[in-house]
Scaffold this active site. Sequence first.
Site, PDB file in Angstrom:
ATOM      1  N   SER A 284       0.946  -0.914  -0.215  1.00  0.00           N
ATOM      2  CA  SER A 284       0.073  -0.052   0.299  1.00  0.00           C
ATOM      3  C   SER A 284       1.444   1.153   0.619  1.00  0.00           C
ATOM      4  O   SER A 284       2.635   1.459   0.311  1.00  0.00           O
ATOM      5  CB  SER A 284      -0.718   0.548   1.114  1.00  0.00           C
ATOM      6  OG  SER A 284       0.056  -0.021   2.097  1.00  0.00           O
ATOM      7  N   GLN A 285       0.044   2.524  -0.371  1.00  0.00           N
ATOM      8  CA  GLN A 285       1.101   3.770  -0.203  1.00  0.00           C
ATOM      9  C   GLN A 285       1.718   4.012   1.037  1.00  0.00           C
ATOM     10  O   GLN A 285       2.732   4.434   1.024  1.00  0.00           O
ATOM     11  CB  GLN A 285       0.199   4.994  -0.960  1.00  0.00           C
ATOM     12  CG  GLN A 285       0.845   6.198  -1.243  1.00  0.00           C
ATOM     13  CD  GLN A 285       1.400   5.473  -1.849  1.00  0.00           C
ATOM     14  OE1 GLN A 285       1.594   5.530  -3.149  1.00  0.00           O
ATOM     15  NE2 GLN A 285       2.633   6.723  -1.908  1.00  0.00           N
ATOM     16  N   ALA A 286       0.714   4.255   2.178  1.00  0.00           N
ATOM     17  CA  ALA A 286       0.988   3.291   3.826  1.00  0.00           C
ATOM     18  C   ALA A 286       2.655   2.594   4.255  1.00  0.00           C
ATOM     19  O   ALA A 286       3.560   3.980   4.569  1.00  0.00           O
ATOM     20  CB  ALA A 286       0.314   3.786   4.672  1.00  0.00           C
ATOM     21  N   ARG A 303      -3.953   7.372  -4.481  1.00  0.00           N
ATOM     22  CA  ARG A 303      -3.740   6.061  -3.299  1.00  0.00           C
ATOM     23  C   ARG A 303      -4.167   6.942  -1.598  1.00  0.00           C
ATOM     24  O   ARG A 303      -4.532   5.724  -0.549  1.00  0.00           O
ATOM     25  CB  ARG A 303      -2.616   5.677  -2.825  1.00  0.00           C
ATOM     26  CG  ARG A 303      -2.369   5.258  -5.237  1.00  0.00           C
ATOM     27  CD  ARG A 303      -1.307   4.092  -4.927  1.00  0.00           C
ATOM     28  NE  ARG A 303       0.065   5.498  -5.175  1.00  0.00           N
ATOM     29  CZ  ARG A 303       0.756   5.689  -6.427  1.00  0.00           C
ATOM     30  NH1 ARG A 303      -0.272   5.845  -7.366  1.00  0.00           N
ATOM     31  NH2 ARG A 303       1.629   6.011  -6.063  1.00  0.00           N
ATOM     32  N   GLU A 307      -6.704   5.522   0.780  1.00  0.00           N
ATOM     33  CA  GLU A 307      -7.094   4.173   1.712  1.00  0.00           C
ATOM     34  C   GLU A 307      -7.824   4.994   3.247  1.00  0.00           C
ATOM     35  O   GLU A 307      -7.720   4.158   3.407  1.00  0.00           O
ATOM     36  CB  GLU A 307      -4.982   4.367   1.782  1.00  0.00           C
ATOM     37  CG  GLU A 307      -4.151   3.573   1.200  1.00  0.00           C
ATOM     38  CD  GLU A 307      -2.390   3.703   2.102  1.00  0.00           C
ATOM     39  OE1 GLU A 307      -2.731   4.320   2.483  1.00  0.00           O
ATOM     40  OE2 GLU A 307      -1.852   2.768   1.693  1.00  0.00           O
TER      41      GLU A 307
END
Length: 650
Positions: A284-286, A303, A307
């Site tokens: 994920s982007q995080a 993104r 999220e």
Amino acid sequence: MSTSTPTSILSRGISVYSIPPELLSNLSVRSIQAQPSESEPTSRSPKAIVSAQTNLPGAAGLSCQTCPNANFETVEEQRAHFKSDWHRYNARAKLTGRAVGAEEWEGMVEGVSSISGSESSGSSSTTSSSQSKVARLLKRQTIGNPNGDGGSDDDEALELADRQRRAHLRTAVIWFSPTTSLPSLGIPQDTQFGVHRALFPPFDTAADYLTELKRMQLTGNEEENGERRLTLLMVAGGHFAGMVVSIRPRGKTEKQDVKGAGDVRVLKHKTFHRYTTRKKQGGSQAINDNAKSKAVSAGAMLRRYGEAALQEEIRSLMVDWEEDLAASERIFIRASTHGKKSFYGFDGAVLHKNDERFRTFPFPTRRPTLQELLRCWHELTRIKVSHLSEDALRALDQEYIASLQPKNKPVKPTPTITPLPAAPAVPKLTPEEEAKIDRRKRLEDMIRKGRLDALKPFWTKYQAEFNSSEILGFVALNDQEEILKYLLEEEKLDPTKPIETSNNKRAYELSANKNIRNVFRRVAFNHPEWYDWVSDARVPSGLSDELEAEQNNKKSERRKGLKEKLKEREKQRAVGIEQDEKLAEEKQKAEEAMKVTAMTLGGGSTNNKGPQKLGGKVGGEGLGGMSQEMRMQIERERRARAAEARFGRR
């Protein structure tokens, strides 16, 4: 009259919550702890097996699986029993023979004083003393090791029992087996039934699972046990899928939601997707932001927004499903550590992190979809069936227990100091040899730097110490024309000798560039009688002054021609640029003239929204197709009308 063979119930899937009563009453837990040892006969009568099942733990309250007829009212009593000599004796005796009851144990220890030692049994000395006395009692009853080495065997027995317990607690599937064959159901005796451990509460003893399995059956009574409800939640890669499933006894009158599912009803389900993961990014982007610097691209911001939106939607859904989640006996979650923050750990969360109902899926899952949730539901609630013989099962048990044995670190053997072989003695150089090596280095340094004046006296004095062909090749390789000419013409070094350190090449073949090769060619032309320049020295041809001058003239003419071509090209380019500038200037003047004409014909306004091309309509009158004279006449009339209008205003 022919008798038809009954159809086996194994031909269709059996639900964990709807096991036929005849099969359920004949099941026993097939635990690694509960298996007989190799010394115990494996063939037992069904009556003996049934009688043994009455003593299984979990039949009534708390009990001990190892000691026969050991039942307890409280957990404290059960824990105290596990520390007693009776239990320790049975834990060893069961591995080698049989366990004894309470009355038989009292008779065995009669006359044996204080097996357990003093009350302070927590000390290591007392514990070891108690264990050794239990081991001696085992040997007295001819159950222990006849060799008399009870201490090590006792420790091995304890270790084996511990590994068996850990093996039982680590299996993902709890296996049950029928005590007898069931011809009416078409089930042979060598059949095993497996249920996923995730459906049960955490138990420490194997027999508790059978009691729980019986309690899980649907009775048809709404008040007693009329419904089992499970919740399945998945989130991965921006995809979310959730489902609340209820299973009820057959015979309900309400309409079933799942076609063909019988007593299964999907009460709630929801799927949605957000853009949270870049393709081939690997997370994920995080996660990517935490691992690297925070990206500032438009895609990264999208993104991050996805999220946050996905997390908010999941949390809102959990609040809407609060009643169904509270009624669920198991909640299966598939999510990463970051993804679990969508379910708990925030203000107003319905679920809590330490909820005992949480389970992970005990098998691999695919992308979160409703179809995948239904597949996982069937995988969880359908009994697994296998057909293995007792020998095969025993071999699997032993292999699994052996895999749990801790791997001791190998004892490093004491290294034996082996004398190293004596290194070959490096011959010590004599002062004369060291001086020769130093002079060789000085000569190479003079060649690299092109110091011809210093080289001449040095070479005259020490030339006998050097290999002339190697020195000649070294000069050619380092691009020193003056030194090469001096060595060839004045010192007359032989260029035909092969150089062993360069695969027997000649000095000419090691030339760094064309200028060095020309030095060899000039000497070959001036002194052709010295050597066989072509065959031995491998110089292709001599180079005279006239030939070299002719080559230089050709080169100069070629360069001159190239310069003239470049000048002509630049001239043409300048002419082309000038013509382009004139054309652009004329075009600009024509456009300005057209704008002035349009302003005049349109009443002096340059903001006309109509077409401004020639031949179009200007001011409502078409001038396309008119001759120049007609256009001039119209222009004069318009100017006259404009003048009259100005005089009228005065």
